[in-house]
Design a protein around this motif. Structure first.
Motif, short mmCIF file in Angstrom:
data_model
loop_
_atom_site.label_atom_id
_atom_site.label_comp_id
_atom_site.label_asym_id
_atom_site.label_seq_id
_atom_site.Cartn_x
_atom_site.Cartn_y
_atom_site.Cartn_z
N GLY A 27 0.82 -1.20 0.00
CA GLY A 27 0.00 0.00 0.00
C GLY A 27 0.86 1.26 0.00
N GLN A 28 0.21 2.38 -0.06
CA GLN A 28 0.89 3.67 -0.01
C GLN A 28 1.02 4.13 1.43
OE1 GLN A 28 2.16 5.30 -2.73
NE2 GLN A 28 1.60 3.44 -3.82
N THR A 29 2.00 5.00 1.67
CA THR A 29 2.17 5.58 2.99
C THR A 29 0.98 6.48 3.30
OG1 THR A 29 4.56 5.49 2.78
CG2 THR A 29 3.68 7.01 4.42
N ARG A 30 0.46 6.34 4.51
CA ARG A 30 -0.66 7.16 4.97
C ARG A 30 -0.20 7.99 6.15
NH1 ARG A 30 -1.98 1.94 4.70
NH2 ARG A 30 -2.04 1.65 6.95
N GLY A 31 -0.59 9.26 6.21
CA GLY A 31 -0.33 10.10 7.37
C GLY A 31 1.12 10.54 7.48
N GLY A 32 1.47 11.02 8.67
CA GLY A 32 2.84 11.48 8.92
C GLY A 32 3.16 12.78 8.22
N ASP A 33 4.45 12.98 7.95
CA ASP A 33 4.91 14.22 7.34
C ASP A 33 4.82 14.21 5.82
OD1 ASP A 33 7.01 12.64 6.51
OD2 ASP A 33 8.54 13.66 7.72
N GLY A 34 4.30 13.14 5.25
CA GLY A 34 4.15 13.06 3.80
C GLY A 34 5.26 12.30 3.10
N SER A 35 6.35 12.00 3.80
CA SER A 35 7.43 11.24 3.16
C SER A 35 7.09 9.76 3.16
CB SER A 35 8.76 11.48 3.89
OG SER A 35 8.69 11.03 5.22
N GLU A 36 7.58 9.06 2.14
CA GLU A 36 7.29 7.64 1.96
C GLU A 36 8.01 6.78 2.99
OE1 GLU A 36 5.36 5.66 -0.23
OE2 GLU A 36 4.42 7.60 -0.53
N ILE A 37 7.39 5.70 3.36
CA ILE A 37 8.04 4.66 4.14
C ILE A 37 8.57 3.65 3.14
CG2 ILE A 37 7.71 2.74 5.75
CD1 ILE A 37 5.49 4.43 7.07
N THR A 38 9.86 3.39 3.20
CA THR A 38 10.48 2.46 2.27
C THR A 38 11.13 1.32 3.04
OG1 THR A 38 10.98 4.26 0.74
CG2 THR A 38 12.22 2.22 0.45
N LEU A 39 10.66 0.11 2.80
CA LEU A 39 11.32 -1.07 3.34
C LEU A 39 11.99 -1.78 2.17
CD1 LEU A 39 8.82 -2.69 5.89
CD2 LEU A 39 10.74 -1.16 6.31
N ASN A 40 13.27 -2.11 2.38
CA ASN A 40 14.03 -2.82 1.37
C ASN A 40 14.10 -4.29 1.73
OD1 ASN A 40 15.76 0.00 1.86
ND2 ASN A 40 15.18 -0.41 -0.25
N ALA A 41 14.29 -5.13 0.73
CA ALA A 41 14.48 -6.56 0.97
C ALA A 41 15.80 -6.77 1.69
CB ALA A 41 14.47 -7.30 -0.37
N LEU A 42 15.77 -7.63 2.70
CA LEU A 42 17.00 -7.99 3.41
C LEU A 42 17.81 -8.94 2.53
CD1 LEU A 42 15.33 -8.59 6.86
CD2 LEU A 42 17.10 -6.87 6.43
N THR A 43 19.10 -8.69 2.43
CA THR A 43 19.97 -9.57 1.66
C THR A 43 20.50 -10.68 2.57
OG1 THR A 43 21.97 -8.31 2.17
CG2 THR A 43 20.70 -7.61 0.23
N GLU A 44 21.10 -11.70 1.98
CA GLU A 44 21.73 -12.77 2.77
C GLU A 44 22.78 -12.18 3.70
OE1 GLU A 44 21.10 -16.06 3.00
OE2 GLU A 44 19.39 -15.83 1.66
N GLU A 45 23.54 -11.22 3.20
CA GLU A 45 24.57 -10.57 4.00
C GLU A 45 23.95 -9.81 5.18
OE1 GLU A 45 28.22 -7.32 3.53
OE2 GLU A 45 27.12 -7.99 1.77
N ASP A 46 22.86 -9.08 4.93
CA ASP A 46 22.16 -8.37 6.02
C ASP A 46 21.76 -9.34 7.13
OD1 ASP A 46 22.25 -5.95 4.57
OD2 ASP A 46 20.26 -6.29 3.70
N MET A 47 21.20 -10.47 6.73
CA MET A 47 20.72 -11.45 7.71
C MET A 47 21.89 -12.07 8.48
SD MET A 47 17.65 -13.34 5.66
CE MET A 47 17.24 -12.59 4.09
N ARG A 48 22.97 -12.37 7.77
CA ARG A 48 24.14 -12.96 8.42
C ARG A 48 24.77 -11.98 9.41
NH1 ARG A 48 26.03 -14.65 4.11
NH2 ARG A 48 27.30 -12.87 3.57
N GLU A 49 24.91 -10.71 8.99
CA GLU A 49 25.54 -9.69 9.84
C GLU A 49 24.68 -9.32 11.05
OE1 GLU A 49 26.59 -6.36 7.37
OE2 GLU A 49 28.25 -7.45 6.44
#
Length: 192
Positions: free
Chosen positions: A62-84
């Motif tokens: 969905g789209q970001t609702r409310g707040g200051d108007g800036s988007e909420i961005t979640l990125n996919a976790l990489t294998e390296e992110d998970m390992r670290e």
């Protein structure tokens, strides 16, 4: 000696004053504004997209609702992110989108009062979250808290497969401290 008329002097003085104010305002150093703009364009904001990871497309969320108007961005976790992340715990859970991108992972111990520890990747930065109740506290519809954020998983249906760790349809809702909120559809899977 001839003196100029009083009205001409007042008009000349007023015109000179306005010209001086215009020049001062036009030539003033807006370095504080320029510095703020330069800083914001060179440093990623808390919710700005970053090329450090694959950004989720709006088609699966969905789209970001409310707040200051800036988007909420979640990125996919990489294998390296998970390992670290080096998350402690016996068993884990993860939220994946319909495209297979992992947006949250967490680990916890069974029958533990210690909080389960997890990570999400917000605008290119891996950030920690935790949920009470260890592994057992994550198997239903857990709520994770972190600095400036709350991530709630709402299981929305029965398992879609069999086995020891079947995925269940779920919605991930990310709440930012300023009141902004955004949802992602996917599945919640817990187990070994």
């Amino acid at each position: 000696m001839a003196f100029p008329k009083r009205g001409a002097t007042l008009t000349g003085t007023l015109s000179a004053s306005l010209l001086a104010i215009s020049l001062i305002a036009g030539c003033s150093d807006p370095s504080s504004d320029a510095g703020d703009k330069a800083a914001s364009s060179t440093q990623p904001s808390a919710e700005a997209p970053n090329d450090a990871g694959k950004q989720e497309e709006d088609s699966s969320s969905g789209q970001t609702r409310g707040g200051d108007g800036s988007e909420i961005t979640l990125n996919a976790l990489t294998e390296e992110d998970m390992r670290e992340a080096s998350l402690p715990g016996e068993l884990g859970c993860s939220f994946s989108t319909e495209d297979g991108d992992v947006l949250l992972i967490a680990m916890g111990n069974v029958a533990s009062s210690d909080a389960a520890q997890g990570v999400v990747k917000v605008a290119g930065y891996v950030e920690r979250v935790s949920a009470p109740g260890g592994f057992d506290g994550m198997t239903g519809s857990p709520t994770f808290n972190g600095k400036g954020k709350t991530v709630h998983i709402e299981v929305t249906g029965e398992p879609t497969e069999g086995g020891e760790s079947p995925p269940r349809p779920a919605t991930l809702t990310y709440d930012r401290a300023d009141g902004a909120q955004r949802d992602w559809q996917g599945e919640w899977r817990c187990g070994p």
